[in-house]
Structures are given as C-alpha cells and as structure tokens.
Design a protein around this motif. Sequence first.
Motif, mmCIF file in Angstrom:
data_model
loop_
_atom_site.group_PDB
_atom_site.id
_atom_site.type_symbol
_atom_site.label_atom_id
_atom_site.label_comp_id
_atom_site.label_asym_id
_atom_site.label_seq_id
_atom_site.Cartn_x
_atom_site.Cartn_y
_atom_site.Cartn_z
ATOM 1 N N ARG A 105 33.441 13.794 29.146
ATOM 2 C CA ARG A 105 34.290 14.954 28.864
ATOM 3 C C ARG A 105 33.919 15.566 27.514
ATOM 4 N NH1 ARG A 105 40.360 15.718 28.431
ATOM 5 N NH2 ARG A 105 40.387 17.889 27.721
ATOM 6 N N GLN A 106 33.573 14.708 26.549
ATOM 7 C CA GLN A 106 33.236 15.232 25.223
ATOM 8 C C GLN A 106 31.949 16.059 25.267
ATOM 9 O OE1 GLN A 106 34.025 12.716 21.788
ATOM 10 N NE2 GLN A 106 34.903 11.143 23.090
ATOM 11 N N ILE A 107 31.009 15.613 26.088
ATOM 12 C CA ILE A 107 29.768 16.372 26.218
ATOM 13 C C ILE A 107 30.041 17.682 26.976
ATOM 14 C CG2 ILE A 107 27.413 16.357 27.139
ATOM 15 C CD1 ILE A 107 27.483 13.287 26.891
ATOM 16 N N ARG A 108 30.839 17.582 28.031
ATOM 17 C CA ARG A 108 31.157 18.771 28.832
ATOM 18 C C ARG A 108 31.888 19.820 27.987
ATOM 19 N NH1 ARG A 108 34.934 17.291 33.439
ATOM 20 N NH2 ARG A 108 36.417 18.190 31.975
ATOM 21 N N ASP A 109 32.830 19.346 27.179
ATOM 22 C CA ASP A 109 33.556 20.273 26.301
ATOM 23 C C ASP A 109 32.607 20.982 25.341
ATOM 24 O OD1 ASP A 109 35.839 19.587 27.544
ATOM 25 O OD2 ASP A 109 36.758 18.535 25.847
ATOM 26 N N ALA A 110 31.631 20.216 24.828
ATOM 27 C CA ALA A 110 30.672 20.811 23.892
ATOM 28 C C ALA A 110 29.890 21.922 24.584
ATOM 29 C CB ALA A 110 29.720 19.739 23.361
ATOM 30 N N VAL A 111 29.550 21.703 25.853
ATOM 31 C CA VAL A 111 28.826 22.731 26.606
ATOM 32 C C VAL A 111 29.710 23.958 26.816
ATOM 33 C CG1 VAL A 111 27.704 23.270 28.807
ATOM 34 C CG2 VAL A 111 27.416 21.004 27.803
ATOM 35 N N ARG A 112 30.958 23.717 27.229
ATOM 36 C CA ARG A 112 31.847 24.836 27.589
ATOM 37 C C ARG A 112 32.380 25.612 26.389
ATOM 38 N NH1 ARG A 112 36.261 24.038 31.867
ATOM 39 N NH2 ARG A 112 35.781 26.195 32.347
ATOM 40 N N LEU A 113 32.319 24.966 25.215
ATOM 41 C CA LEU A 113 32.787 25.639 24.012
ATOM 42 C C LEU A 113 31.959 26.886 23.733
ATOM 43 C CD1 LEU A 113 34.953 25.037 21.844
ATOM 44 C CD2 LEU A 113 33.182 23.880 20.529
ATOM 45 N N HIS A 114 30.701 26.812 24.073
ATOM 46 C CA HIS A 114 29.800 27.911 23.727
ATOM 47 C C HIS A 114 29.232 28.657 24.931
ATOM 48 C CE1 HIS A 114 29.848 26.722 19.528
ATOM 49 N NE2 HIS A 114 29.705 25.490 19.923
ATOM 50 N N ARG A 115 29.476 28.138 26.126
ATOM 51 C CA ARG A 115 28.914 28.787 27.307
ATOM 52 C C ARG A 115 30.019 29.081 28.307
ATOM 53 N NH1 ARG A 115 25.484 28.922 24.369
ATOM 54 N NH2 ARG A 115 23.366 28.133 24.374
ATOM 55 N N ARG A 116 30.021 30.316 28.836
ATOM 56 C CA ARG A 116 31.009 30.637 29.857
ATOM 57 C C ARG A 116 30.481 30.176 31.203
ATOM 58 N NH1 ARG A 116 34.467 35.366 28.153
ATOM 59 N NH2 ARG A 116 34.136 35.319 25.920
ATOM 60 N N ILE A 117 30.707 28.927 31.500
ATOM 61 C CA ILE A 117 30.279 28.430 32.804
ATOM 62 C C ILE A 117 31.414 27.617 33.403
ATOM 63 C CG2 ILE A 117 27.791 28.394 32.340
ATOM 64 C CD1 ILE A 117 28.024 25.466 31.670
ATOM 65 N N SER A 124 27.540 19.158 35.668
ATOM 66 C CA SER A 124 26.181 18.799 36.079
ATOM 67 C C SER A 124 25.246 18.855 34.863
ATOM 68 C CB SER A 124 25.695 19.675 37.242
ATOM 69 O OG SER A 124 25.188 20.889 36.769
ATOM 70 N N ARG A 125 25.503 19.799 33.958
ATOM 71 C CA ARG A 125 24.721 19.846 32.715
ATOM 72 C C ARG A 125 24.948 18.563 31.893
ATOM 73 N NH1 ARG A 125 20.696 20.983 29.525
ATOM 74 N NH2 ARG A 125 21.147 21.737 27.427
ATOM 75 N N MET A 126 26.198 18.103 31.860
ATOM 76 C CA MET A 126 26.536 16.899 31.125
ATOM 77 C C MET A 126 25.781 15.687 31.676
ATOM 78 S SD MET A 126 28.737 14.098 31.825
ATOM 79 C CE MET A 126 30.174 14.652 32.729
ATOM 80 N N LEU A 127 25.739 15.564 33.011
ATOM 81 C CA LEU A 127 25.036 14.434 33.616
ATOM 82 C C LEU A 127 23.540 14.498 33.325
ATOM 83 C CD1 LEU A 127 26.929 14.242 37.027
ATOM 84 C CD2 LEU A 127 27.120 12.675 35.076
ATOM 85 N N GLN A 128 23.041 15.728 33.353
ATOM 86 C CA GLN A 128 21.640 15.963 33.027
ATOM 87 C C GLN A 128 21.336 15.488 31.590
ATOM 88 O OE1 GLN A 128 20.840 20.123 32.757
ATOM 89 N NE2 GLN A 128 19.566 20.106 34.597
ATOM 90 N N LEU A 129 22.241 15.849 30.674
ATOM 91 C CA LEU A 129 22.052 15.487 29.268
ATOM 92 C C LEU A 129 22.091 13.969 29.078
ATOM 93 C CD1 LEU A 129 24.251 18.260 27.618
ATOM 94 C CD2 LEU A 129 21.825 17.899 27.132
ATOM 95 N N LEU A 130 23.033 13.314 29.749
ATOM 96 C CA LEU A 130 23.123 11.855 29.625
ATOM 97 C C LEU A 130 21.839 11.193 30.124
ATOM 98 C CD1 LEU A 130 26.821 11.076 30.624
ATOM 99 C CD2 LEU A 130 25.734 10.547 28.438
ATOM 100 N N ALA A 131 21.276 11.749 31.186
ATOM 101 C CA ALA A 131 20.019 11.201 31.693
ATOM 102 C C ALA A 131 18.903 11.443 30.673
ATOM 103 C CB ALA A 131 19.669 11.837 33.031
ATOM 104 N N ARG A 132 18.898 12.623 30.069
ATOM 105 C CA ARG A 132 17.846 12.962 29.106
ATOM 106 C C ARG A 132 17.839 12.050 27.892
ATOM 107 N NH1 ARG A 132 15.212 18.106 27.602
ATOM 108 N NH2 ARG A 132 13.694 16.448 27.503
ATOM 109 N N VAL A 133 19.039 11.607 27.459
ATOM 110 C CA VAL A 133 19.077 10.735 26.292
ATOM 111 C C VAL A 133 18.936 9.267 26.677
ATOM 112 C CG1 VAL A 133 20.370 12.362 24.861
ATOM 113 C CG2 VAL A 133 21.614 10.657 26.221
ATOM 114 N N GLY A 134 18.563 9.023 27.932
ATOM 115 C CA GLY A 134 18.109 7.686 28.279
ATOM 116 C C GLY A 134 19.102 6.792 28.995
ATOM 117 N N PHE A 135 20.220 7.343 29.486
ATOM 118 C CA PHE A 135 21.128 6.497 30.259
ATOM 119 C C PHE A 135 20.674 6.486 31.715
ATOM 120 C CE2 PHE A 135 24.016 7.662 26.726
ATOM 121 C CZ PHE A 135 24.366 6.386 26.326
#
Lengths: 323, 284
Positions: A105-117, A124-135
């Motif tokens: 949720r914290q990652i998702r909020d960070a995305v939505r704070l600046h992007r109207r999506i 889905s962006r959040m899951l993508q990011l978690l994968a990118r940082v190695g989880f």
Amino acid sequence: MTLLTVSDLVVEAAGQQIIRGLSLSVNAGERVGLIGESGSGKTMAALALMGLLPEGLSLQGSIELEGVELTGLSDRRYSEIRGDRLAMIFQEPMTALDPLMRVGRQIRDAVRLHRRISRAEASSRMLQLLARVGFPNPAEQARRFPHQLSGGQRQRVLIAIALACDPALILADEPTTALDVTVQAQVLSLLQRLVREERSALLLISHDLAVVSSVCDRILVMYGGTVVESAPTREILTAPRHPYTVALLDTSRGISADGETAAGQLPTIPGAVPAWDQFPCGCVFRGRCPREQDRCREVPRLTEGEHRVACWFPFSSEGGGGA
Amino acid sequence: MTHLSPAEPPLLEVLSASKRYGSRSHPVRALSGVSLQLWRGERLGVVGESGSGKSTLARLLVALEMPEAGDIRFKGKSIVGRSRRELEELHRSVQMVFQDPFGTLDPRLRVAESVAEPLRALKIGGDLGRRVEELLEAVGMPAGSGRRYPHQLSGGQRQRVAIARALAPSPEVLIADEAVSALDVAVRAQVLNLIASLVERFGLSMLFISHDMAVIRHVCTRVLVLFRGEVVEEGPTEQVFRQPSHPYTAALISSVPTLGGRIQEPKAPDWEGGPGATGADQIP
C-alpha cells in the motif's frame, strides 16, 4: 545536460553558517558521490535539497532542478516535485516507512500521489516495482508490514518507493550504513543497476569513501559545510589536490580488505572535526592542515573546470597527493 | 599461536556452548556448539553479522548470561553456576567496550564520575581522583575533560572515555564489541591506534568482535567466523584472508567495498532473510 545546479547555498542557524556557500551540479544520468565525515554538513545539504530543512534555519542561494528554481517554492509545489522528479532514500528505512501500513500500500500510495491512475493500475505498477527490487514473490511481500522485513528488505522497499515515479534524480543519504556488509553489497549493487536502467541520476551521500568510489562517476568532498574538492572518481583516488582529501584517502587506505593492510599505527587526520559553530574563518580546514599559511585566513574559492579544488596551496595536479 | 606459556590454560575458554532465547514452543537459537580459546597476550577477532550470535557470545564471556549447554572457563575454572562473589575476579579482569558509548556512559554523570564508577563498584581503593586523571590522560582526553558531560563530547571522545572506564579496574582482557563501528573513518583510525597502543602498554589480551573483516584484519592475529550461531571458520587472520575456506567467509571479505573497486554482490541471496529466516531467529 545539467540536471541539478546548486549555487552558493548557505544555511544559517542563529546567525552561524552550517552550509557555507555550497555549489555543485549533477548531470542527467550521472552518479555523483558526496563524501563527508560527521559534521561536514552533508545531511543538512540533503535536507536543503529536499526542501525539508528544520524550522528556524534560513536558506540562501539557488537550487535548480530541470530548470525550476526550488528555493522559495511553496510547500505544496515542493511536495509535487519531491517523490516525483526528486526522490530520496534515507539511512533508516524503519523511520521512513509507516509501521502500521502494509508495504504494498505504501508503494501504491507513492505512485498515486503523483500519477492520476486507477487503483488497479497502481497496484500492478507496485507489484512490478517489488519484482524490480528483487523480491521473488511480490504479491506476498506486498501484504507484509515493515517490521516483518529485514533491514535489507526494508531498504529495497524504500528503493521501490523512490523509483515509483521515474525520478530524474535520486538522493540517497547513507542508504546502506545501517546494513550488514553482505547485505550492503547486495543493496548497493541493486541501486547501481536500477539507476542505470532507469536512467536516473544518483546523488549518493556517505561517509564511506570506498562505497562512494565503487558506485559513483564523480566525487564531491565536503568539509565544514562546503565542497573542498570535486573531480572524477579516478582522479580523486589517484591525484587528490586538497590536503583534506589527501588525508582522508590516507586514513581510508590504512584499513582495507584488499592488498596489504597497514600494520602498526594507522594514518590519521590530526585533531577533530570542529562543532558546526566552531569552524575557523577563512579556509575551513585551517588548524588541521599541514600546508597552512597566512593566506588561508581568506576563504579560497572553488576553481573551475573538471577537477575543482578550494585551496590556496593545493597539491599539484600531476598526482602529487599522498606525499 | 601467540600464547606465551603453553602450560597456562587459556584466559577465556568457551567449550561447545549453546544458548537459546525465546519460549519453549518457539525457541530461538543464538549459539550452537561454539568453542573458542583466548590465550594470554592474544588479539582474537570474532567476525559475524546480525544474527550471528556474536553479541550473545560476548555476554556469555562476561557472565551476563549462562549457556544452556557447554562450559565457559576463566583461567581454567568454570564460571557457570558460580555466585556473584566467586565471579568477582572475572568482573574485574574482563572488561567490555561497546559500539554505542552513550549506552555505557550515564548522561547525568560527569566524565570523571563515569570512569570512577567501576572502581567504586568493585571496591578498588586508592586515590580515585588521581587514578581517573591518569586514565583520561592514557586515552588521550584533554586535561580538564573529567568535568564535562557525555553530550559535550564528540563521538570519538565518548568512545575514549568508555575505554578509560573499561581500563579503570586494570583488566587483563578487553572485549570490544563493535567498538569502532559507529565512528567515521578518520576517528575510527584514531581510536584503533589508541586501542592498539593501550593493549601493548598494559599487556592486555583482546577479543575484538566486529562485522568488518578489514578492521579485524588490521587488529587481530587470529580470527573466528560466526555464521548463524556456529563457527564456520577459524585461523590466523592473514591465512583466512588469503584463502578463506568457507564460502560465507569469502562473501564477507568480498563484500567489503574497496577504494575504486567494484561492488561485488555475494552469490547466495538467501543470506539476507527477514526475521524468521536469519540464524538467530529460527532453528534451521
């Protein structure tokens, strides 16, 4: 292309300067290291760049990011840029993360704070990011709370948040200092790879010359609230010009994991870093410098060019350092 | 081997010690079957990361904790199950320096009082004021610093005072637990130089606990590598450095960033686990 230009930045508290005319620039996609000991003003500089100076401190000078002057911006306007074009990674991820909120949720909020999506897109962006940082299993990690993660995993989450909006510049203040060495190597390696892939610039702030020199293209050496030397990493290591840089390198080389380690007494820098309101007038390294002369009562300006130094009597540019 | 008289037992000895924390249903193993000897005049390094059990080991050695299995010996005699009175010599002879001097120094006490405290506690007589002055001078504190409070000192000075306090009862063994880890490189070099000269001057034996292989290499003649509560490697420092035989030791060495080097990512990512995966937290 210059991304960030800081000119003659001064931060004052009660009439005393903490940052004394700091100037630096970061190019797009560049990895720049800002090195300094405790008391050098490096964290204060980071807070000034983020527009997060504590109350009661005054700021003069200019901070320009992508052509936008940041000093004097309203809090609201600054917070639009912070986290979007300019992201920060702190030393202590536990204080940067909300302990009561799942990390996804914290990652998702960070995305939505600046992007109207939509929420689904943000997820889905959040899951993508978690994968990118190695989880390896993002969906599972997203449901965890910060306390359920190790220090390295928390730092990976912070990196994910920093990357959330494709920032032009990531500011990382001692991002791995609190981590174990093997974890530090993993996190640094991740950070280095991601900024390259995302084409973000990185300003890495650290007291550890070995860390900075392993990650960065260029190094700024900070002492007494100002940059005393700035050069490409290789030049700082092989041909340092400022007496402080030379001394810092000597003492850093005393203890090393590679090559021969010094037996017996380690090289040190005489004296100690003064308290922030106790620095001498003129050159800030006065009183600890082996090359000091009368002229050093005047403040030396940082020279121009690729290798800059603020010293009246610098070591010669042909690798005379270390003498 | 650096011990001077082979006939003498080790100053400190740990024999297959194990220690668990937590409840019966969720035991957390901190140490399992760890053995070590610290010989007189030796500088022994213990290297390990979070969850390796290195701090538990230190607590066992100064009898702050007792092992569930195995034995801890001081000068050949077991300290397990002894009374406070019987441990008096151990408490005087084995002193510790920690990472955070703020935790050691009472913020309300002046420096001189903090240094005198262990002398009073251990009922060591003599001219306390003079002894404190000598100690502060020995650790390189400026004259008159005894009147100051901890918050008026720099990080390096606080660690010097913590060292003076540890030296107050004239110990034979100094246990340094991450004693320089919180210090900047320049200050760290100063404090390491100080520790080296004091060890020499007072003929101390030292157990130096650290996560940093580079510092261990500078300080210690012999090293023991702890991983998840077990000793995975032991040997003369230079030999361990040049030819680490356990992959974890090799990872520890290659992970230390070097000037102008490259970040080398350790190959086995499962070394970084969350709680529930690190050694100290779960029975494997």
